[in-house]
Design an enzyme around this catalytic site. Structure first.
Site, short mmCIF file in Angstrom:
data_model
loop_
_atom_site.label_atom_id
_atom_site.label_comp_id
_atom_site.label_asym_id
_atom_site.label_seq_id
_atom_site.Cartn_x
_atom_site.Cartn_y
_atom_site.Cartn_z
NE ARG A 46 -63.01 4.11 -39.93
CZ ARG A 46 -63.43 2.97 -39.39
NH1 ARG A 46 -63.63 1.90 -40.16
NH2 ARG A 46 -63.65 2.89 -38.10
CB THR A 84 -67.81 3.35 -45.19
OG1 THR A 84 -66.82 3.63 -44.18
CG2 THR A 84 -67.59 4.30 -46.36
CG LEU A 117 -67.64 0.95 -49.63
CD1 LEU A 117 -68.98 1.64 -49.89
CD2 LEU A 117 -66.51 1.96 -49.73
CG ASP A 118 -64.13 0.34 -43.32
OD1 ASP A 118 -63.55 -0.65 -43.79
OD2 ASP A 118 -63.54 1.39 -42.98
CE LYS A 119 -72.34 -3.41 -38.48
NZ LYS A 119 -72.33 -3.98 -37.11
#
Length: 327
Positions: free
Chosen positions: A240, A145, A141-143
């Site tokens: 996104r 998220t 997961l993105d930082k």
């Protein structure tokens, strides 16, 4: 310092736009997650085949509909050390671990984030997970998220989970707040690749990899929409990028979202909270998969984090106060 060896197998078929381009250029387009220098070294080392024949010439001119394969072993040097960082563990057994990742936690160490990552925490929490490639992390997961991730605690479990991701049998669902009022649910089917000029970003590109995101509307507001999304594929920044592509970027997204859109007559509280929300309003709310040992279908859910709950409350209040009717 530890040293691991990751086996890399990549395969793709060249497309019309690749005709006449150099082999190293085509590989960079087909496999943007690897650096150009790394791809070139694999060519020179004889790790690349074209239609089954080894080709070690980076300048080789490509044709259409040629099958390109990369088979290499990537040696990774890492100085990652175990760190006792508290994890919100939803489920754990001898084979897998499911956790609810908070915002502001990086999954893998990288430039500017050498420690304090999920990987550091896993090295401390799970004995011998350093024997598993990437400390058992099979998806990220993105930082900023939040939400559910599964980690493999053994090599066989990792192999099984990676296969589920590739075969698209693992189910990952998200909830998000998008800018603008959406009419209804739908699907975004648009390939994603590395941005043409901003190499750290992703974008919808004809030469990108297939990417499909399904979404449905949960609640409409006067300037935002609360949505539920399901990934069919798992490209970097997929949700996104796809939501920005259809003109409904996620609220707070500092990279793909642009400036906050403030509806007329918004209260000071609404404006302040929206401007203070500095991350994409995206949460991995549900994860389902076949257990790698028992083959049992398992599902976990994670409640929305408090900052998203607060954001939704303020957006709802703004909608009520301004007499918005979502019918």
């Amino acid at each position: 310092m530890t040293q691991t060896h990751n086996t890399v197998h990549l395969e793709a078929v060249t497309e019309p736009q690749h005709f006449g381009q150099r082999l190293d250029q085509v590989l960079a387009d087909l496999f943007p997650e690897y650096s150009r220098s790394k791809l070139k070294s694999w060519i020179l080392d004889g790790n690349v085949t074209i239609n089954g024949e080894v080709n070690s010439t980076p300048r080789h001119k490509m044709l259409m509909e040629e099958t390109v394969e990369v088979n290499a072993v990537m040696e990774v040097q890492t100085t990652s050390e175990p760190q006792h960082i508290e994890l919100d563990i939803v489920y754990e057994d001898d084979h897998i671990l499911v956790l609810n990742k908070p915002a502001d936690m990086v999954v893998h160490p990288g430039a500017g984030n050498s420690d304090g990552t999920l990987l550091n925490a896993l090295l401390a929490h799970v004995p011998n997970i350093d024997k598993v490639p990437r400390a058992g992390i099979v998806h990220r997961l993105d930082k900023d998220t939040t939400g559910l991730m599964v980690v493999a605690k053994t090599v066989p479990a990792q192999t099984h989970l990676v296969a589920q991701l590739q075969e698209r049998t693992m189910s990952r669902e998200y909830e998000a707040l998008a800018l603008g009022t959406m009419v209804g649910g739908g699907e975004v089917d648009a390939p994603i690749g590395r941005h043409a000029t901003k190499r750290t970003l992703m974008a919808v590109r004809e030469t990108g990899k297939p990417a499909v995101t399904h979404f449905r509307v949960k609640e409409k507001f006067r300037a935002h929409t609360y949505i539920r999304l399901k990934l069919e594929t798992g490209r970097t920044h997929q949700i996104r990028v796809h939501m920005t592509h259809i003109k409904h970027p996620l609220a707070g997204d500092p990279v793909y979202g642009g400036r906050p859109r403030l509806p007329k007559g918004a209260s000071d509280e609404f404006v302040n909270i929206l401007r203070a929300f500095k991350r994409q309003a995206l949460h991995a709310v549900q994860l389902s998969l076949f257990h790698p040992e028992t083959e049992e279908w398992m599902t976990w859910t994670a409640p929305l984090p408090q900052d998203m709950v607060q954001l939704l409350e303020v957006v709802r209040a703004d909608t009520r106060e301004n007499g918005f009717d979502d019918d």
